[in-house]
Design a protein around this motif. Structure first.
Motif, PDB file in Angstrom:
ATOM      1  N   ARG A   1       0.790  -0.738   0.060  1.00 25.23           N
ATOM      2  CA  ARG A   1      -0.547   0.347  -0.047  1.00 25.23           C
ATOM      3  C   ARG A   1       0.670   1.343   0.460  1.00 25.23           C
ATOM      4  O   ARG A   1       0.814   2.278  -0.781  1.00 25.23           O
ATOM      5  CB  ARG A   1      -0.884   0.163   0.832  1.00 25.23           C
ATOM      6  N   GLN A   2       1.931   1.488   0.678  1.00 25.75           N
ATOM      7  CA  GLN A   2       2.614   2.434   0.438  1.00 25.75           C
ATOM      8  C   GLN A   2       3.211   2.667  -0.399  1.00 25.75           C
ATOM      9  O   GLN A   2       3.903   3.932  -1.055  1.00 25.75           O
ATOM     10  CB  GLN A   2       3.986   2.657   1.965  1.00 25.75           C
ATOM     11  N   CYS A   3       4.088   1.846  -1.449  1.00 30.19           N
ATOM     12  CA  CYS A   3       4.696   0.997  -2.698  1.00 30.19           C
ATOM     13  C   CYS A   3       3.881   2.047  -3.523  1.00 30.19           C
ATOM     14  O   CYS A   3       3.961   2.998  -4.252  1.00 30.19           O
ATOM     15  CB  CYS A   3       5.159   0.262  -2.627  1.00 30.19           C
ATOM     16  N   ARG A   4       2.179   1.899  -3.467  1.00 30.14           N
ATOM     17  CA  ARG A   4       1.975   2.243  -4.858  1.00 30.14           C
ATOM     18  C   ARG A   4       1.278   3.974  -4.317  1.00 30.14           C
ATOM     19  O   ARG A   4       0.955   4.628  -4.780  1.00 30.14           O
ATOM     20  CB  ARG A   4       0.330   1.114  -4.571  1.00 30.14           C
ATOM     21  N   MET A   5       1.153   4.265  -2.920  1.00 33.67           N
ATOM     22  CA  MET A   5       1.047   5.932  -2.267  1.00 33.67           C
ATOM     23  C   MET A   5       2.059   6.540  -3.195  1.00 33.67           C
ATOM     24  O   MET A   5       1.715   7.457  -3.456  1.00 33.67           O
ATOM     25  CB  MET A   5       1.050   5.919  -0.836  1.00 33.67           C
ATOM     26  N   GLN A   6       3.108   6.088  -3.063  1.00 32.51           N
ATOM     27  CA  GLN A   6       4.027   6.627  -3.187  1.00 32.51           C
ATOM     28  C   GLN A   6       4.455   6.707  -4.195  1.00 32.51           C
ATOM     29  O   GLN A   6       4.641   7.583  -5.068  1.00 32.51           O
ATOM     30  CB  GLN A   6       5.421   5.848  -2.537  1.00 32.51           C
ATOM     31  N   ARG A   7       4.597   5.648  -5.391  1.00 31.38           N
ATOM     32  CA  ARG A   7       3.920   5.609  -6.420  1.00 31.38           C
ATOM     33  C   ARG A   7       3.005   6.295  -7.022  1.00 31.38           C
ATOM     34  O   ARG A   7       2.980   7.774  -8.462  1.00 31.38           O
ATOM     35  CB  ARG A   7       4.091   4.830  -7.617  1.00 31.38           C
ATOM     36  N   SER A   8       1.726   6.510  -6.341  1.00 37.55           N
ATOM     37  CA  SER A   8       0.511   8.144  -6.996  1.00 37.55           C
ATOM     38  C   SER A   8       1.333   9.200  -6.199  1.00 37.55           C
ATOM     39  O   SER A   8       1.080  10.418  -7.619  1.00 37.55           O
ATOM     40  CB  SER A   8      -0.715   7.652  -5.835  1.00 37.55           C
TER      41      SER A   8
ATOM     42  N   VAL B   1     -11.303  15.233  -7.618  1.00 37.83           N
ATOM     43  CA  VAL B   1     -11.905  14.323  -8.434  1.00 37.83           C
ATOM     44  C   VAL B   1     -11.330  14.658 -10.171  1.00 37.83           C
ATOM     45  O   VAL B   1     -11.177  14.369 -10.820  1.00 37.83           O
ATOM     46  CB  VAL B   1     -13.629  14.444  -8.884  1.00 37.83           C
ATOM     47  N   GLN B   2     -10.891  15.771  -9.970  1.00 37.73           N
ATOM     48  CA  GLN B   2      -9.816  16.015 -11.590  1.00 37.73           C
ATOM     49  C   GLN B   2      -8.435  15.459 -11.360  1.00 37.73           C
ATOM     50  O   GLN B   2      -8.421  15.231 -12.141  1.00 37.73           O
ATOM     51  CB  GLN B   2     -10.251  17.572 -11.659  1.00 37.73           C
ATOM     52  N   GLU B   3      -7.902  15.609 -10.213  1.00 36.58           N
ATOM     53  CA  GLU B   3      -6.103  15.053 -10.300  1.00 36.58           C
ATOM     54  C   GLU B   3      -6.637  14.215 -10.657  1.00 36.58           C
ATOM     55  O   GLU B   3      -5.569  13.239 -10.585  1.00 36.58           O
ATOM     56  CB  GLU B   3      -5.970  15.088  -8.725  1.00 36.58           C
ATOM     57  N   LEU B   4      -7.922  12.760 -10.087  1.00 33.82           N
ATOM     58  CA  LEU B   4      -7.646  11.834 -10.659  1.00 33.82           C
ATOM     59  C   LEU B   4      -7.408  10.839 -11.942  1.00 33.82           C
ATOM     60  O   LEU B   4      -7.309   9.352 -12.218  1.00 33.82           O
ATOM     61  CB  LEU B   4      -9.537  10.380  -9.688  1.00 33.82           C
ATOM     62  N   ALA B   5      -7.789  11.732 -13.034  1.00 33.37           N
ATOM     63  CA  ALA B   5      -7.992  12.021 -14.130  1.00 33.37           C
ATOM     64  C   ALA B   5      -6.480  11.189 -14.488  1.00 33.37           C
ATOM     65  O   ALA B   5      -5.638  10.261 -15.711  1.00 33.37           O
ATOM     66  CB  ALA B   5      -8.002  12.868 -15.135  1.00 33.37           C
ATOM     67  N   CYS B   6      -4.927  12.083 -13.490  1.00 30.66           N
ATOM     68  CA  CYS B   6      -3.583  11.327 -13.327  1.00 30.66           C
ATOM     69  C   CYS B   6      -3.267  10.386 -13.313  1.00 30.66           C
ATOM     70  O   CYS B   6      -2.848   9.548 -13.725  1.00 30.66           O
ATOM     71  CB  CYS B   6      -3.239  12.236 -12.754  1.00 30.66           C
ATOM     72  N   ILE B   7      -4.772   9.647 -11.744  1.00 29.81           N
ATOM     73  CA  ILE B   7      -3.857   8.136 -11.714  1.00 29.81           C
ATOM     74  C   ILE B   7      -4.555   7.540 -12.852  1.00 29.81           C
ATOM     75  O   ILE B   7      -3.958   6.243 -12.763  1.00 29.81           O
ATOM     76  CB  ILE B   7      -5.116   8.386  -9.997  1.00 29.81           C
ATOM     77  N   ALA B   8      -5.824   7.541 -13.250  1.00 24.97           N
ATOM     78  CA  ALA B   8      -6.126   6.457 -14.399  1.00 24.97           C
ATOM     79  C   ALA B   8      -5.159   6.431 -15.722  1.00 24.97           C
ATOM     80  O   ALA B   8      -4.741   6.044 -15.710  1.00 24.97           O
ATOM     81  CB  ALA B   8      -7.230   7.209 -14.978  1.00 24.97           C
ATOM     82  N   LYS B   9      -4.341   8.021 -15.875  1.00 24.92           N
ATOM     83  CA  LYS B   9      -3.408   8.005 -16.634  1.00 24.92           C
ATOM     84  C   LYS B   9      -2.555   6.598 -16.389  1.00 24.92           C
ATOM     85  O   LYS B   9      -1.530   6.015 -17.430  1.00 24.92           O
ATOM     86  CB  LYS B   9      -3.200   9.214 -16.938  1.00 24.92           C
ATOM     87  N   HIS B  10      -1.606   6.531 -15.223  1.00 27.71           N
ATOM     88  CA  HIS B  10      -0.685   6.553 -14.625  1.00 27.71           C
ATOM     89  C   HIS B  10      -0.884   4.742 -13.754  1.00 27.71           C
ATOM     90  O   HIS B  10      -0.116   4.613 -13.162  1.00 27.71           O
ATOM     91  CB  HIS B  10       0.287   6.872 -13.911  1.00 27.71           C
ATOM     92  N   VAL B  11      -2.725   4.044 -14.045  1.00 27.82           N
ATOM     93  CA  VAL B  11      -3.059   3.284 -12.981  1.00 27.82           C
ATOM     94  C   VAL B  11      -1.805   1.824 -13.115  1.00 27.82           C
ATOM     95  O   VAL B  11      -1.442   0.903 -12.452  1.00 27.82           O
ATOM     96  CB  VAL B  11      -4.101   2.520 -13.376  1.00 27.82           C
ATOM     97  N   ALA B  12      -1.435   1.699 -14.374  1.00 28.06           N
ATOM     98  CA  ALA B  12      -0.280   0.845 -14.848  1.00 28.06           C
ATOM     99  C   ALA B  12       1.318   0.414 -13.928  1.00 28.06           C
ATOM    100  O   ALA B  12       1.146  -0.220 -13.735  1.00 28.06           O
ATOM    101  CB  ALA B  12      -0.509   0.566 -16.202  1.00 28.06           C
ATOM    102  N   ALA B  13       1.120   1.430 -13.932  1.00 28.79           N
ATOM    103  CA  ALA B  13       2.180   1.815 -13.501  1.00 28.79           C
ATOM    104  C   ALA B  13       1.946   1.912 -12.103  1.00 28.79           C
ATOM    105  O   ALA B  13       3.207   1.759 -11.641  1.00 28.79           O
ATOM    106  CB  ALA B  13       3.571   3.287 -14.114  1.00 28.79           C
ATOM    107  N   ILE B  14       1.319   2.344 -11.396  1.00 28.99           N
ATOM    108  CA  ILE B  14       1.537   2.917  -9.743  1.00 28.99           C
ATOM    109  C   ILE B  14       0.360   1.090  -9.509  1.00 28.99           C
ATOM    110  O   ILE B  14       0.794   0.990  -8.556  1.00 28.99           O
ATOM    111  CB  ILE B  14       0.194   3.450  -9.604  1.00 28.99           C
ATOM    112  N   THR B  15       0.235   0.100 -10.277  1.00 24.23           N
ATOM    113  CA  THR B  15      -0.111  -0.773  -8.792  1.00 24.23           C
ATOM    114  C   THR B  15       0.656  -1.597 -10.348  1.00 24.23           C
ATOM    115  O   THR B  15       0.386  -2.987  -9.954  1.00 24.23           O
ATOM    116  CB  THR B  15      -2.135  -1.607  -9.887  1.00 24.23           C
ATOM    117  N   ASP B  16       1.571  -1.906 -10.864  1.00 25.73           N
ATOM    118  CA  ASP B  16       2.656  -2.931 -11.036  1.00 25.73           C
ATOM    119  C   ASP B  16       3.219  -3.394 -10.283  1.00 25.73           C
ATOM    120  O   ASP B  16       4.081  -2.539  -9.361  1.00 25.73           O
ATOM    121  CB  ASP B  16       3.557  -2.107 -12.076  1.00 25.73           C
ATOM    122  N   VAL B  17       3.462  -4.874  -9.477  1.00 24.85           N
ATOM    123  CA  VAL B  17       3.847  -5.477  -8.205  1.00 24.85           C
ATOM    124  C   VAL B  17       5.299  -5.066  -8.870  1.00 24.85           C
ATOM    125  O   VAL B  17       5.815  -5.441  -7.152  1.00 24.85           O
ATOM    126  CB  VAL B  17       3.495  -6.365  -8.175  1.00 24.85           C
TER     127      VAL B  17
END
Length: 545
Positions: A345-352, A374-390
């Motif tokens: 969780r901390q790793c994903r938070m740091q990458r976000s 809500v507007q900033e969640l668009a950035c999360i959607a753009k990098h979701v693959a890199a954020i959730t990469d184990v």
């Protein structure tokens, strides 16, 4: 045919005056002479087996070669075995066994996280929309609020564009400053079902308890949920009662308890609830799948526990060797106790935060982490693959970790009921009687003993032999070069003055035709019929081969 090397005379060596470079060369030559002398002394006086015979001048060449071969084979064998022992020490220094002293255990009950797939209360939702937008709300306001209540990385990637690009929903700076957009977490608290409208008639170890004292809200990476016995549940929420304790108190079971279970009843009969069973120190997240999707056809979930702990002597090993981290060994921002899920969780938070300067609102409020609008969640959607990469998160299992597995699902008796039930009981299938203990099998002392035994067996080597080896070729050689300068010069001059043995270029083996004796001084060729001023051409060998 024999060829005698041509010696260099003293007159030729003294022909040119010495320079600073010659002085440096002189020092280097003296140190080399000292190393040569120390090598002979070390071979003659060392306790290493076989090396003294290599340095004895009276020994024939065949015997020297034989002892050199034996010593070399022993040294190579020693190195091979030492490398294999070192690899074993690095990759498999621990062993996992069974601990069956179950009568003295403190058995914690797991955390049970209940995630309603539709946690929004329709009445509260309409009331909240009326307070925020009035009687003429945007078309997608209700859908966006439901989306925020079940927010996950998957739903962010799939639906964020639909709401961020909606000009009617987010069309002005005034709209963007409203609570649902600027503070989604508080908005979710205002629209989800309260505990008293969702659960009733709870039991803990067969004793009736108030549900809202046991089940507390928790935001997970799957959305809004309720959790029993979870250390990571919310500390405060709008409908919190005074009877709920401020500090977390972990629930334990004992052999003498009437039941080892937690039971709840739900008012909801038109939705599915995901059931997560995990350790109290961990949180339901992307690393774990729901053990059961409750659709009211099962009345009891029985699970077993597999607990693994590591003894304290494993701290002498590195994290890479034991492949686990003790609870107090690595500090996390998301938890005071190290667990694998908290680290991820901390790793994903740091990458976000790295990609978007914020984190989704389902993460806890931590200093240094800003929650996304809500507007900033668009950035999360753009990098979701890199954020959730184990693979980008260097997390290891905790040295003390527990795995819960569902062993049995007890369905309701359709002959006695209508086919559905309002209650679900989660219980231990039996009293835990086995847990796994990881302890050191091959530590530093064992490694040192193994190294010493192998080196002693093949070479007669010890730690003091290693000290002698370093001493002879560093301190002793340098001190001799400084203090015994004249002696080393004299020894070097005698060595250079001695004639070099001839190089036998014959192809006849020595055991068929032994090399003949040669004189101490080679015969010099004197040309006949030549004037005294005759000078031979360069490179002419004046000595008789």
């Amino acid at each position: 045919m024999k060829v005698h090397p041509r010696p260099l005379g003293l007159r030729a060596r003294n022909k040119y005056p010495k320079t600073d470079g010659d002085e440096d060369g002189e020092r280097f030559s003296l140190f080399a002479t000292s190393l040569r002398h120390q090598t002979t002394e070390f071979f003659n006086n060392s306790t290493l087996h076989g090396v003294r015979y290599i340095a004895e001048k009276e020994r024939p060449f065949c015997e020297k070669f034989m002892w050199f071969s034996f010593t070399a084979v022993g040294a190579v064998t020693t190195c091979i075995i030492i490398v294999s022992l070192w690899e074993k020490f690095q990759t498999n220094p621990t062993i996992t066994g069974l601990d069956t002293d179950f009568h003295n255990w403190d058995v914690p009950f797991p955390a049970v996280t209940l995630c309603d797939l539709n946690p929004v209360d329709d009445e509260l939702l309409q009331e909240y929309i009326l307070n925020i937008w009035g009687t003429d709300p945007p078309k997608n306001a209700a859908n966006m609020l439901r989306w925020l209540a079940t927010l996950s990385y998957t739903s962010i990637a799939e639906h964020v564009a639909k709401y961020v690009d909606d000009r009617e929903l987010i069309g002005s700076s005034e709209s963007a400053s409203l609570e649902p957009f600027s503070n989604p977490k508080d908005a979710v608290f205002n629209i989800v079902r309260r505990c008293d409208s969702l659960f009733y008639d709870c039991e803990w170890k067969a004793d009736s308890e108030e549900c809202c004292d046991l089940l507390v809200p928790v935001f997970t990476e799957m959305g809004f949920c309720y959790a029993f016995n979870s250390r990571h549940a919310e500390k405060t929420w709008p409908w919190q009662t005074e009877s709920q304790p401020e500090q977390f108190q972990e629930a334990f079971i004992h052999e003498t308890d009437a039941k080892w279970s937690f039971l709840f009843n739900s008012y909801r009969n038109d939705t599915t609830i995901d059931i997560y069973i995990h350790s109290a120190e961990e949180m339901a997240g992307l690393e774990q799948s729901a053990q059961h999707m409750w659709d009211r056809r099962v009345e009891k979930v029985s699970f077993s526990v597999k607990h693994t702990y590591t003894t304290e002597d494993a701290r002498q090993l590195s994290i890479r060797q034991r492949r686990c981290i003790f609870t107090d060994e690595q500090k996390l921002e998301t938890s005071n106790i190290y667990t694998y899920s908290a680290c991820m969780r901390q790793c994903r938070m740091q990458r976000s935060r790295l990609f978007c300067k914020c984190v989704p609102h389902f993460y806890p409020l931590i200093k240094g982490y800003k929650q996304c609008t809500v507007q900033e969640l668009a950035c999360i959607a753009k990098h979701v693959a890199a954020i959730t990469d184990v693979t980008r998160c260097p997390c290891e299992l905790g040295c003390s970790h527990t795995v819960y597995e569902v062993e049995k699902l007890t369905e309701i008796d359709t002959m006695k009921s209508s086919g559905t039930t309002t209650s679900l009981e989660t219980e231990f299938v039996s009293w835990p009687m086995v847990r796994y203990k990881r302890e050191v099998l091959f530590g530093w002392v064992d490694l040192l003993v193994s190294f010493g035994g192998i080196a002693g067996l093949f070479l007669g080597f010890s730690l003091l032999s290693g000290v002698e080896l370093i001493y002879y070729f560093t301190l002793r050689a340098w001190c001799a070069a400084v203090r015994e300068t004249e002696t080393l010069r004299r020894e070097r001059a005698e060595r250079l003055a001695q004639p070099k043995p001839p190089h036998n270029l014959s192809l006849v083996p020595w055991w068929k035709e032994p090399p003949g004796s040669y004189s101490s001084r080679p015969l010099m060729v004197r040309p006949k019929g030549r004037p005294p001023q005759y000078s031979p051409p360069p490179g002419y060998n004046t000595y008789l081969p």
